[in-house]
Design an enzyme around this catalytic site. Structure first.
Site, PDB file in Angstrom:
ATOM      1  N   GLN A  62       5.233  -5.003  -3.302  1.00 23.85           N
ATOM      2  CA  GLN A  62       5.761  -3.939  -1.578  1.00 23.85           C
ATOM      3  C   GLN A  62       6.334  -4.793  -1.266  1.00 23.85           C
ATOM      4  OE1 GLN A  62       2.852  -1.215  -0.129  1.00 23.85           O
ATOM      5  NE2 GLN A  62       4.711   0.418  -1.845  1.00 23.85           N
ATOM      6  N   GLY A  63       7.356  -4.560  -0.094  1.00 20.96           N
ATOM      7  CA  GLY A  63       8.719  -3.976   0.833  1.00 20.96           C
ATOM      8  C   GLY A  63       9.097  -3.043   1.160  1.00 20.96           C
ATOM      9  N   SER A 100       6.573  -1.987   4.633  1.00 22.76           N
ATOM     10  CA  SER A 100       6.329  -2.057   5.664  1.00 22.76           C
ATOM     11  C   SER A 100       7.128  -3.163   6.769  1.00 22.76           C
ATOM     12  CB  SER A 100       4.744  -2.098   6.223  1.00 22.76           C
ATOM     13  OG  SER A 100       4.288  -1.497   6.486  1.00 22.76           O
ATOM     14  N   SER A 143       1.942  -8.118  -0.565  1.00 27.79           N
ATOM     15  CA  SER A 143       0.590  -8.800  -1.640  1.00 27.79           C
ATOM     16  C   SER A 143       1.154  -9.203  -2.281  1.00 27.79           C
ATOM     17  CB  SER A 143      -0.659  -7.851  -1.741  1.00 27.79           C
ATOM     18  OG  SER A 143      -0.880  -6.817  -0.799  1.00 27.79           O
ATOM     19  N   GLU A 192      -1.513   9.768  -6.974  1.00 29.66           N
ATOM     20  CA  GLU A 192      -2.648   9.547  -6.913  1.00 29.66           C
ATOM     21  C   GLU A 192      -3.707  11.195  -6.549  1.00 29.66           C
ATOM     22  OE1 GLU A 192      -5.073   8.686  -6.101  1.00 29.66           O
ATOM     23  OE2 GLU A 192      -6.458   9.589  -4.181  1.00 29.66           O
TER      24      GLU A 192
END
Lengths: 393, 340
Positions: free
Chosen positions: A128-129, A131, A163, A244
């Protein structure tokens, strides 16, 4: 309020439990935490086992190739996997829980066909990119810029808290294609093999390299890799959050309950059972984690009826993160000098103390009030959206 | 599984809330401040007519409902600050211990022991007294009929809760064991006391939020400031976590099958599983009620420290309830599994 599972839910549980009992003993030994290629191989092999057994993407809708399980079944799935000691989702996290659901909701037919099956089969890894060093809680202020050049975007900027970057095949990337604010953002699929990506691992206080920084220098990404319309990436991202179902922390909660049980046994072995202060703190955590398990069931029930877990998600996270920290702090006190070692130690009775596991959980708990929305931001959300207090901005 | 309030439970809460607002509004209850009886016979009759004491009695005399339904009702009673020996009378009625309890003709108190002077609430109104420990203690549940004569004790001139008259008595007779239903009385009494506490916690939150929206300082509502917002958010968290625990304990009280399957999964016994859930719920609800009343007073500033604003009533009542069925400190020690 009813805690009884239906016959169908019970059958789902029984079948899963039987499959886990048959499957887990055959798994190879888990790799070391810093062996990223080893972790990729291990986690993807587990994902493949889930896929072959029909449990891949248990929470994905059937049209995305998932099992389309109900929220209650998703809860049972996570509960049984945790209780059986099954591997964690690991490097498949971003693909299964974030990028995949985004593509299901917003991707083109071509994108779905290309990217979804490899996630479910355990063939590809996502990172994931989102932040950036200067865009954390205020994510919409992100500045990594993408400029159109023919059929490509040319991207420059940097990302942080990524991550699995070293072993990922694709990155879900938020970039600025338009004006400031959340209306100028686009959602891109960046192949991690693209020239111009520099990965710098970030060492956490646990000493491991769970995260990385990404530096993007003239990285070319095909326009065809954009999910959703240009400058509509913020909405695309928010749609994903609506996937979610109140089960996000089931594994962590049950792990805390297990660690609390181990800690109680260790306290007895260290002859601390008569310590009234310790008793009270332990007993408090017993009650709190039991209550949070009940709250989880309420949130999941809410999601089963309405599609979203309602107010409970933020409430759960606020309380759980603080109690996981209280558990970690208490474990450090009970273990006393044994907590000064991250290497496994034995107690005076010659049996393992589990100090390394408690220490690791303590480190992890420290990030729990920061990651996925700091507790301060959560409190703002709770007080403004649930309690209706006026916005400061 | 559907661990939300059912439509019937939501309607039950709504129903009792509107009865209380219409017939036992706070001004009416507060008119009895300092009186020998906290709640008049007519008002007690309103509760009985509404079915508060007969909720779990089988139909047709009662409503045939469960402990979870009763918890929903008791949360509303706590919210509305209804005084009187609610829990003891409910327990006596549901276990059929005393003729007339369900109909509101007799009132039954609860005393959980504890060290120091023997203080009994509502003594002049009581026909019987249940001596019930919490699950943190091993003493035998007992019933005292009739209740001690109020004339043998001294009424406190200044009881903590102005709506709960108290008597200091020199001694307390042993009473008769209620062994066969004793565990049930402790279980349901703890759960319903915890439900009252959730009501106090929830009402304190609502009062604080309403005040934070309306009170202006520095040219804006104080609820705009994060310091206030975060206190309110924490109050919500405490109330919701405690409510979840109370509902879970109540579900276990209502369903032996769920208890059996959860005990098996947890490697525990059914009794231990229930006691743990009940003690945890009571402890969390006690803490939520007291902490939320305290926090709501802080949000109200100086006005929160006055007699007019009802927050002190919630604070005082929740302190009183925290002394029955086990205190938070005693319950937490018992929950550790380390206590002897």
């Amino acid at each position: 309020v009813d805690l009884r599972y239906t016959a169908a839910e019970q059958t789902f549980r029984d079948e899963l439990r039987a499959w886990l009992a048959a499957t887990l003993p055959g798994l190879p030994e888990a790799p070391a935490s810093d062996d990223w290629p080893g972790r990729r191989t291990y986690d993807l092999a587990w994902q493949r086992l889930l896929f072959d057994a029909g449990y891949a993407g248990v929470d994905w809708p059937a049209e995305g190739g998932g099992r389309g399980a109900s929220p209650i079944e998703q809860l049972i799935f996570k509960e049984e996997c945790e209780r059986a000691g099954a591997p964690y989702v690991g490097v498949s996290f971003v693909g299964l829980l974030h990028a995949g659901p985004t593509i299901i909701a917003e991707g083109s037919p071509e994108q779905k066909a290309r990217y979804l099956p490899p996630i479910l089969r355990g063939d590809e890894v996502w990172c994931q990119g989102f932040s950036e060093p200067d865009a954390g809680s205020d994510l919409a202020s992100l500045r990594t810029r993408a400029v159109r050049d023919g059929d490509d975007y040319v991207v420059n900027g940097s990302k942080i808290w990524t991550s699995h970057a070293e072993v990922a095949d694709h990155c879900e990337l938020l970039v600025r294609t338009g004006d400031d604010g959340n209306r100028g953002i686009s959602w891109l699929i960046m192949p991690m093999s693209s020239p111009g990506i520099e990965i710098r691992p970030l060492r956490t206080i646990a000493g491991s390299t769970e995260f990385a920084e990404l530096f993007l220098n003239e990285v070319r990404i095909p326009v065809a890799n954009r999910v959703g319309e240009e400058n509509d990436g913020w909405r695309v991202t928010m749609v994903t959050l609506s996937f979610e179902r109140g089960t996000a922390f089931v594994g962590e909660l049950l792990e805390c309950m297990r660690l609390l049980g181990s800690l109680t046994k260790v306290a007895r072995r260290l002859e601390l059972a008569g310590d009234l202060g310790l008793q009270r703190r332990l007993g408090h955590l017993v009650a709190a984690f039991d209550a949070l398990w009940a709250l989880t069931k309420r949130n999941v029930s809410e999601a089963a009826q309405t599609g979203v877990p309602g107010i409970g998600g933020s409430v759960f996270k606020l309380s759980f993160s603080e109690h996981s920290q209280a558990l970690g702090d208490l474990a450090m006190e009970v273990l006393d000098r044994a907590a000064l070692s991250a290497d496994p130690l034995d107690g005076p009775d010659g049996e393992a103390l589990g100090n390394e596991e408690q220490l690791h959980a303590w480190f992890k708990s420290i990030s729990s009030t920061i990651a996925a929305g700091t507790s301060q931001v959560q409190r703002n959300i709770v007080s403004e959206r649930i309690l209706g207090l006026p916005k400061a901005r | 599984m559907d661990f939300r309030l059912s439509d019937d439970q939501a309607a039950l809460a709504e129903g009792i809330r509107s009865v209380l607002a219409g017939r036992l509004p706070l001004e009416r209850l507060r008119a009895a401040e300092g009186a020998e009886a906290a709640i008049g016979g007519e008002d007690w009759g309103v509760l009985a007519e509404t079915g508060v004491f007969s909720l779990t009695r089988p139909e047709p005399e009662g409503a045939g409902l469960g402990v979870a339904d009763a918890a929903v009702v008791f949360e509303e009673l706590g919210r509305a600050l209804v005084p009187g020996p609610l829990v003891g009378t409910f327990l006596a009625a549901s276990a059929g211990l005393l003729e007339g309890a369900a109909e509101g003709r007799v009132q039954v108190g609860v005393h959980s022991g504890g060290g120091g002077p023997i203080l009994l609430e509502h003594l002049a109104s009581l026909d019987a007294l249940l001596l019930l420990p919490g699950f943190d203690k091993r003493s035998t549940p007992r019933l005292l009929v009739p209740a001690p004569d109020a004339s043998t004790g001294t009424r406190l001139a200044h009881p903590l809760d102005p709506l709960t008259p108290m008597w200091l008595v020199p001694t307390l007779a042993a009473g008769d064991p209620v062994a066969d239903v004793g565990i049930t009385l402790v279980r349901d009494g703890s759960i319903l006391t915890a439900a009252l506490q959730v009501g106090h916690a929830a009402e304190a939150l609502d009062l604080a939020v309403a005040y934070a929206k309306q009170r202006q300082q520095f040219g804006k509502p104080i609820g705009t400031f994060q310091a206030i917002k975060h206190m309110c958010a924490d109050m919500l968290v405490r109330a919701e976590v405690a409510r979840s625990a109370v509902h879970a304990a109540a579900c276990l009280a209502d369903d032996a099958e769920v208890v059996a399957s959860e005990a098996e999964a947890a490697g525990s016994t059914p009794d231990a599983l229930v006691a743990r859930a009940v003690m945890g719920a009571k402890m969390l609800a006690d803490e939520a009620a007291v902490a939320n009343a305290r926090t709501a007073i802080q949000v109200h500033g100086g006005m929160g420290f006055t007699w007019e604003v009802p927050l002190h009533l919630h604070l005082k009542r929740s302190r009183l309830l925290a002394t029955t069925f086990g205190s938070p400190s005693s319950l937490s020690a018992a929950l550790s599994g380390l206590a002897p």
